[in-house]
Design a protein around this motif. Structure first.
Motif, PDB file in Angstrom:
ATOM      1  N   LEU A 103      26.734  48.883  53.551  1.00 49.67           N
ATOM      2  CA  LEU A 103      25.423  49.466  53.818  1.00 49.67           C
ATOM      3  C   LEU A 103      24.909  49.034  55.192  1.00 49.67           C
ATOM      4  O   LEU A 103      24.347  49.841  55.941  1.00 49.67           O
ATOM      5  CB  LEU A 103      24.444  49.058  52.722  1.00 49.67           C
ATOM      6  CG  LEU A 103      23.054  49.671  52.776  1.00 49.67           C
ATOM      7  CD1 LEU A 103      23.103  51.194  52.854  1.00 49.67           C
ATOM      8  CD2 LEU A 103      22.247  49.238  51.562  1.00 49.67           C
TER       9      LEU A 103
ATOM     10  N   VAL B 275      29.643  51.937  49.547  1.00 51.78           N
ATOM     11  CA  VAL B 275      28.608  51.147  48.874  1.00 51.78           C
ATOM     12  C   VAL B 275      28.774  51.340  47.368  1.00 51.78           C
ATOM     13  O   VAL B 275      28.741  52.462  46.874  1.00 51.78           O
ATOM     14  CB  VAL B 275      27.188  51.554  49.335  1.00 51.78           C
ATOM     15  CG1 VAL B 275      26.138  50.737  48.599  1.00 51.78           C
ATOM     16  CG2 VAL B 275      27.048  51.390  50.841  1.00 51.78           C
TER      17      VAL B 275
ATOM     18  N   GLU C  52      20.009  48.685  46.585  1.00 53.50           N
ATOM     19  CA  GLU C  52      21.012  49.347  47.419  1.00 53.50           C
ATOM     20  C   GLU C  52      20.986  50.852  47.212  1.00 53.50           C
ATOM     21  O   GLU C  52      21.151  51.610  48.169  1.00 53.50           O
ATOM     22  CB  GLU C  52      22.405  48.786  47.130  1.00 53.50           C
ATOM     23  CG  GLU C  52      22.615  47.427  47.729  1.00 53.50           C
ATOM     24  CD  GLU C  52      24.069  47.131  48.064  1.00 53.50           C
ATOM     25  OE1 GLU C  52      24.960  47.808  47.508  1.00 53.50           O
ATOM     26  OE2 GLU C  52      24.281  46.242  48.887  1.00 53.50           O
TER      27      GLU C  52
ATOM     28  N   VAL D 103      20.502  53.498  50.126  1.00 57.72           N
ATOM     29  CA  VAL D 103      21.460  54.590  50.358  1.00 57.72           C
ATOM     30  C   VAL D 103      20.736  55.928  50.313  1.00 57.72           C
ATOM     31  O   VAL D 103      20.985  56.809  51.149  1.00 57.72           O
ATOM     32  CB  VAL D 103      22.612  54.542  49.325  1.00 57.72           C
ATOM     33  CG1 VAL D 103      23.400  55.848  49.327  1.00 57.72           C
ATOM     34  CG2 VAL D 103      23.534  53.368  49.608  1.00 57.72           C
TER      35      VAL D 103
END
Length: 198
Positions: free
Chosen positions: A5, A27, A37, A41
């Motif tokens: 990431l 990821v 995360e 994303v």
């Protein structure tokens, strides 16, 4: 933030959009910060989608969908945990459940019990041989109605937990196997007294 990431962010800021999207694929959303995360994303893939077109844009859409799926699953899991926690708090305390349901604005209430709530105080009175030395046990249904509910319907369910076995095993139930043991559940349906509908 995972290395993949972080790399995708660096590539985005460097204008390397195709490489950034390829890095987003790596990821995994693993670990305790998977939700964070997924949000990162989602944010980065949205920026990349707006800055790209063609196949790269389609890849961004796939990453957005992947992050949204994970976030939806996480929210569903969180909601289930909240329900389980609330049920554990209210299980067995019918009055607290009735009060909570009324405060929540519900118009219907279902109470499930392993025992017959009408029969229980009657059996207790019989066990004391009708002496007036002890006050009769209050009926849980009366206590629920005192919270602003009216009993509308009662039903009893029986679920077999063990059947008589034979060499046919699983075919017993279909071919007339005898129920040896089971459990009963009493369901009491209440409606709010004030006439609210919903």
């Amino acid at each position: 933030m995972s290395r993949a990431l972080q790399k995708a962010n660096e590539q985005y800021h460097a204008g390397q959009y195709k490489k950034a999207v390829d890095s987003l694929v790596e990821v995994s959303f693993a670990g305790d910060d998977g939700d964070a995360e997924a949000r990162a994303v989602l944010a980065l893939a949205t920026l990349l989608r707006d800055a790209t077109e063609g196949r790269v844009r389609a890849d961004c859409e796939e990453q957005i969908a992947r992050a949204e799926r994970l976030l939806t699953q996480a929210e569903q899991m969180s909601a289930k945990q909240r329900v389980d926690r609330r049920e554990a708090e209210l299980r067995g305390d019918h009055v607290a459940l009735a009060r909570w349901a009324r405060e929540a604005g519900l118009t219907w209430l279902r109470i499930t019990s392993a025992e017959d709530l009408v029969d229980a105080p009657m059996r207790t009175a019989m066990a004391s041989e009708g002496t007036s030395a002890s006050d009769p046990e209050p009926c849980a249904l009366d206590a629920v109605e005192a919270e602003g509910w009216r009993l509308e319907h009662v039903t009893c369910l029986f679920r077999p937990t063990r059947i008589e076995t034979s060499p046919l095993r699983g075919a017993d139930l279909f071919l007339g196997g005898d129920v040896v043991d089971g459990e009963e559940r009493y369901l009491y349906y209440f409606r709010r007294v004030d006439g609210a509908s919903g």
